[in-house]
Scaffold this active site. Structure first.
Site, PDB file in Angstrom:
ATOM      1  N   LYS A 113      24.351  43.492  27.650  1.00  0.00           N
ATOM      2  CA  LYS A 113      24.277  44.227  28.925  1.00  0.00           C
ATOM      3  C   LYS A 113      25.587  44.075  29.704  1.00  0.00           C
ATOM      4  O   LYS A 113      26.410  43.219  29.375  1.00  0.00           O
ATOM      5  CB  LYS A 113      23.100  43.690  29.744  1.00  0.00           C
ATOM      6  CG  LYS A 113      23.261  42.244  30.162  1.00  0.00           C
ATOM      7  CD  LYS A 113      21.970  41.684  30.767  1.00  0.00           C
ATOM      8  CE  LYS A 113      22.174  40.227  31.162  1.00  0.00           C
ATOM      9  NZ  LYS A 113      20.902  39.560  31.479  1.00  0.00           N
ATOM     10  N   ARG A 144      10.337  38.360  39.454  1.00  0.00           N
ATOM     11  CA  ARG A 144      11.044  39.645  39.553  1.00  0.00           C
ATOM     12  C   ARG A 144      10.168  40.673  38.839  1.00  0.00           C
ATOM     13  O   ARG A 144       9.142  41.066  39.345  1.00  0.00           O
ATOM     14  CB  ARG A 144      12.438  39.546  38.920  1.00  0.00           C
ATOM     15  CG  ARG A 144      13.397  38.697  39.729  1.00  0.00           C
ATOM     16  CD  ARG A 144      14.817  38.790  39.205  1.00  0.00           C
ATOM     17  NE  ARG A 144      14.889  38.934  37.755  1.00  0.00           N
ATOM     18  CZ  ARG A 144      15.976  38.751  37.037  1.00  0.00           C
ATOM     19  NH1 ARG A 144      17.125  38.433  37.616  1.00  0.00           N
ATOM     20  NH2 ARG A 144      15.966  38.907  35.735  1.00  0.00           N
ATOM     21  N   TYR A 193      49.868  38.056  52.263  1.00  0.00           N
ATOM     22  CA  TYR A 193      49.035  38.486  53.398  1.00  0.00           C
ATOM     23  C   TYR A 193      48.452  37.283  54.125  1.00  0.00           C
ATOM     24  O   TYR A 193      47.978  36.344  53.475  1.00  0.00           O
ATOM     25  CB  TYR A 193      47.865  39.347  52.921  1.00  0.00           C
ATOM     26  CG  TYR A 193      48.251  40.708  52.406  1.00  0.00           C
ATOM     27  CD1 TYR A 193      48.958  41.604  53.208  1.00  0.00           C
ATOM     28  CD2 TYR A 193      47.878  41.109  51.135  1.00  0.00           C
ATOM     29  CE1 TYR A 193      49.282  42.866  52.733  1.00  0.00           C
ATOM     30  CE2 TYR A 193      48.199  42.368  50.658  1.00  0.00           C
ATOM     31  CZ  TYR A 193      48.906  43.238  51.462  1.00  0.00           C
ATOM     32  OH  TYR A 193      49.224  44.484  50.989  1.00  0.00           O
ATOM     33  N   MET A 237      45.383  43.012  46.075  1.00  0.00           N
ATOM     34  CA  MET A 237      44.676  43.928  45.180  1.00  0.00           C
ATOM     35  C   MET A 237      45.332  43.991  43.805  1.00  0.00           C
ATOM     36  O   MET A 237      44.658  43.968  42.774  1.00  0.00           O
ATOM     37  CB  MET A 237      44.627  45.328  45.809  1.00  0.00           C
ATOM     38  CG  MET A 237      43.759  46.305  45.046  1.00  0.00           C
ATOM     39  SD  MET A 237      43.784  47.951  45.759  1.00  0.00           S
ATOM     40  CE  MET A 237      42.898  47.721  47.277  1.00  0.00           C
TER      41      MET A 237
END
Ligand code: PLP
Length: 385
Positions: free
Chosen positions: A50, A148, A276, A324
């Site tokens: 998955k 769940r 930053y 980023m």
């Protein structure tokens, strides 16, 4: 053209982890049989692929595990199942997640094995199978305490009758999922296993017929062979990592490495800040390597001041903000670092243990689990197989 920030996915390591697991299951089964305990046949392996195979790339991983001998592959939802079916996987594919109404056609069109976790899902599948005049095999999910998905273990006679008597549905297996298999102190693990076995007896009483059983994720597999049953369902172990805080003698190799290259080297003076927020201030004349990899590639912002990268075989601290597309490492103590030098975030740069970083270690720096480190690898990072 390829970016220098890239992941290597070692499919030989993946196949070898699969074989190591098979050998472990077989050896322990022999021991168990001698002791008159545990399963008498090694369980089959449902290989969990998955979430894009935990970030490694679903298609390449699924094909490799199918060739290695996985009995079944497992995915989170129909879309993931369709992707690997269309790529040519022929092994049975189990879908763990809840089915929505729109999903039902996909089960039939792509020969997927659904998990039925509620009376409503059973009803929808029965109607769809009847309309197509086919008989559909499914796996039944019992909720033994994770709370769940799944039929509650303690009122099965009331909730299961309709499903079990559905003429177009065939129960192939029953399963449950552990909530605390990776917490050695938690009593829930053992309680869930006992409740699963009690639920199995109720299924017998309800005349559910012969069926297979499975329950064990990686942590449960490593911890207790009493939870192996007919199949085990490892994910993380196949990718070469033992779920923390557990340890194992299994010989596993991490499948993924993640690396980049230095694009610039910058000297900064005492008192100057970096990145930053200006949070890193040089306390000594400092040499920084700028690396074109950032949080868009899956490198967590919390690595700032906590994580390291390997450069020229040394551990160089990640300093200043992870941005980023870029981050900076302090290479003052590394020696002659130059643009073009290899940077390793996950993987090895030499034989000593200090020259290896795996997802488990990276997760520990930032307070998460290795699963998240792997799954968050950015979509722009090329996977090289
Ligand atoms: C993800 C998942 C697994 C595999 O878990 P690992 O800890 O990676 O071995 C097994 N079973 C179910 C139901 C899952 O969702």
């Amino acid at each position: 053209m390829i970016r220098c920030t890239a992941a290597r996915v070692n499919l030989d390591a993946l196949a070898s982890n699969f074989r190591a697991l098979e050998a472990y299951l077989a050896a322990d089964t022999v021991l168990n049989r001698a002791a008159g305990a545990g399963p008498s046949r090694p369980p089959g392996i449902i290989a969990v692929v998955k979430a894009n195979a935990y970030g490694h790339g679903a298609v390449a991983v699924a094909r490799t595990l199918e060739s290695a001998g996985a009995t079944m592959l497992a995915v989170a939802d129909i879309e993931e199942g369709v992707e690997i079916r269309e790529a040519g996987v022929r092994a049975p594919i189990l879908v763990f997640g809840a089915l929505s109404v729109s999903d039902v056609a996909g089960v039939f069109d792509h020969r997927l094995t659904p998990t039925v976790a509620s009376p409503g899902a059973g009803r929808a599948l029965e109607a769809a199978a009847a309309a197509r005049a086919v008989r559909l095999k499914y796996h039944l999910k019992i909720d033994t305490g994770l709370n769940r998905l799944g039929f509650r273990h303690d009122n099965l006679p009331r909730t299961l009758i309709e499903l079990l008597t559905s003429p177009h549905l065939e129960l192939e297996a029953v399963h449950t999922h552990f909530g605390t298999a990776d917490e050695p102190e938690s009593p829930l693990f053992d309680r869930q296993r006992r409740q699963f076995e009690a639920a199995s007896r109720v299924l017998d009483e309800l005349g559910a017929g012969p069926r297979l059983r499975h329950a064990a994720n990686s942590a449960a597999l490593v911890r207790d062979s009493r939870g192996w049953y007919d199949f085990v369902r490892p994910g993380l172990l196949l990718y070469g990592l033992v779920p923390p805080p557990l340890h194992s003698t299994l010989a596993l190799t991490p499948v993924m490495s993640l690396g980049s290259r230095v694009v610039a080297v910058k000297g900064v003076r005492v008192g100057e800040a970096v990145g930053y927020g200006a949070r890193f201030v040089a306390a000594r004349p400092t040499r920084l390597a700028v690396v074109p990899a950032g949080y868009a590639d899956g490198l967590d912002r919390r690595l700032e001041g906590r994580g390291v990268a390997l450069v020229r075989g040394c551990r160089a601290p990640i300093v200043g903000a992870v941005s980023m597309d870029m981050l900076t490492v302090d290479v003052t103590d590394v020696g002659d670092v130059a643009p073009g030098d290899e940077v390793v975030f996950l993987g090895s740069q030499g034989p000593s243990p200090w020259q290896t970083i795996d997802a488990r270690e990276m997760a520990s720096w930032i307070g998460t689990i290795p699963y998240e480190v792997l799954c968050r690898l950015g979509s722009r990072v090329e996977r090289q197989y």
